[in-house]
Design an enzyme around this catalytic site. Structure first.
Site, mmCIF file in Angstrom:
data_model
loop_
_atom_site.group_PDB
_atom_site.id
_atom_site.type_symbol
_atom_site.label_atom_id
_atom_site.label_comp_id
_atom_site.label_asym_id
_atom_site.label_seq_id
_atom_site.Cartn_x
_atom_site.Cartn_y
_atom_site.Cartn_z
ATOM 1 N N ARG A 205 39.560 42.765 44.307
ATOM 2 C CA ARG A 205 38.129 43.111 44.361
ATOM 3 C C ARG A 205 37.955 44.473 43.704
ATOM 4 N NH1 ARG A 205 33.335 44.527 44.615
ATOM 5 N NH2 ARG A 205 31.811 43.753 46.125
ATOM 6 N N GLU A 213 26.096 37.855 42.438
ATOM 7 C CA GLU A 213 26.800 36.607 42.705
ATOM 8 C C GLU A 213 26.511 35.622 41.571
ATOM 9 O OE1 GLU A 213 28.899 36.285 45.159
ATOM 10 O OE2 GLU A 213 28.425 38.233 46.042
ATOM 11 N N ARG A 247 41.225 40.352 50.178
ATOM 12 C CA ARG A 247 41.334 40.752 48.782
ATOM 13 C C ARG A 247 41.802 42.203 48.718
ATOM 14 N NH1 ARG A 247 35.278 39.240 46.970
ATOM 15 N NH2 ARG A 247 34.968 40.585 48.782
#
Length: 315
Positions: A205, A213, A247
């Site tokens: 990330r 998104e 992540r």
């Protein structure tokens, strides 16, 4: 059979056993060569030598043991008796050279690093298909890397060796099943420049930014831009932590360029001030806003964290 005598003597936990067992290896090779049908022992030999060659990428002392074993194999088994694939496998020149190897480091806590930095990754070339969205990417790090070499689970090492044997025998169904076992453990065998490389998978990330998104306006553009930047490149990633989705959160550098800076200046991400207070990122976002670049062409673009919250509340 050569398979049982050699395979069960192998110790994945250290090179000293490999060195000591070269005498055993030579004796069993000699016995195999005296058989009327040498081919009856070839499958076991391939499996044994595959383990030597694979583990040679991990430790230099194993490289030395492998070199000795390969020379013994060539001395005892005449090349004219061997299939071409096995003759190539047993040739010492095909063993990875020591300059590409790293020493295994002891497991344990790394010394504290400044500014919350936990560790650094150096990746294999990135596949554009591994770009999840505008702020998340899946990368792979070779297990010859100093940090990774001592962390490969034994069951993964065993699966790689067994898969090599299955591929040699043409048993692709078994090879695929073994590779699935490897991927389920968080690793993958990648084919790069005609070489099989065992690599560990990391989901990254990008630290300090939040891109739209994929289903939001400019979400597709953000993903495509990140893919354009990273595709085929080897990255340096500074890891600062892990988020709730498991992540790794990090700063990504591509050919010396700070990737988050590019995404902000192109107007394809927000500075994620909830988790990041760096003034530089705030400045880069304001530059894009002032130029009305990317998502800032809209007078009031929806923030991705607000969009996600609304989605959760209206499920």
């Amino acid at each position: 059979m050569l398979s049982n005598d050699i395979y069960h003597h192998w110790d994945f936990n250290g090179a000293s056993t490999a060195l000591a067992n070269n005498e055993v290896f030579a004796r069993e090779l000699q016995r195999s060569s005296n058989h009327a049908c040498v081919e009856s022992s070839l499958s076991g030999l391939v499996l044994s030598m595959s383990s030597y060659v694979f583990l040679s990428f991990i430790d230099e002392s194993i490289w030395l043991a492998s070199k000795q074993a390969l020379c013994m194999a060539n001395a005892v088994l005449p090349s004219h008796q061997l299939p071409p694939q096995l003759a190539a496998l047993l040739h010492p020149s095909n063993l990875p050279h020591p300059h590409s190897l790293v020493k295994i480091t002891a497991l344990g806590e790394a010394p504290p690093l400044a500014d919350g930095l936990k560790f650094e990754l150096h990746t294999l070339p990135v596949d554009a298909k591994a770009i999840v969205d505008g702020d998340t990417v899946i990368v792979y790090v070779s297990t010859t890397d100093a940090r990774e070499s001592s962390r490969v689970p034994q069951e993964v090492q065993m699966a790689v060796v067994e898969r090599n044997g299955a591929l040699y025998e043409g048993n692709y169904t078994k090879a695929d099943a073994l590779h699935k076992r490897i991927t389920n453990a968080g690793y993958r065998v990648l084919r790069i420049n005609n070489e099989d490389i065992l690599a560990r998978k990391y989901r990254i990330r990008l630290r300090g930014i939040d891109a739209p998104e994929t289903s939001m306006p400019y979400g597709k553009e953000a993903k495509e831009e990140l893919a354009k930047i990273l595709d085929g490149k080897c990255l340096k990633i500074l890891i600062f932590g892990e988020d709730r989705y498991k992540r790794f959160v990090g700063d990504i550098y591509c050919n010396g360029i700070f990737v988050q800076e590019l995404m902000l200046k192109k107007g394809l991400a927000w500075h994620y001030t909830t988790y990041d207070k760096r003034l530089e990122l705030d400045k880069w976002e304001k530059v894009a806003r002032a130029k009305r670049i990317g998502l800032w062409a809209s007078s009031n673009p929806e923030m991705p964290w607000a969009w996600r919250k609304n989605r959760r509340e209206h499920r």
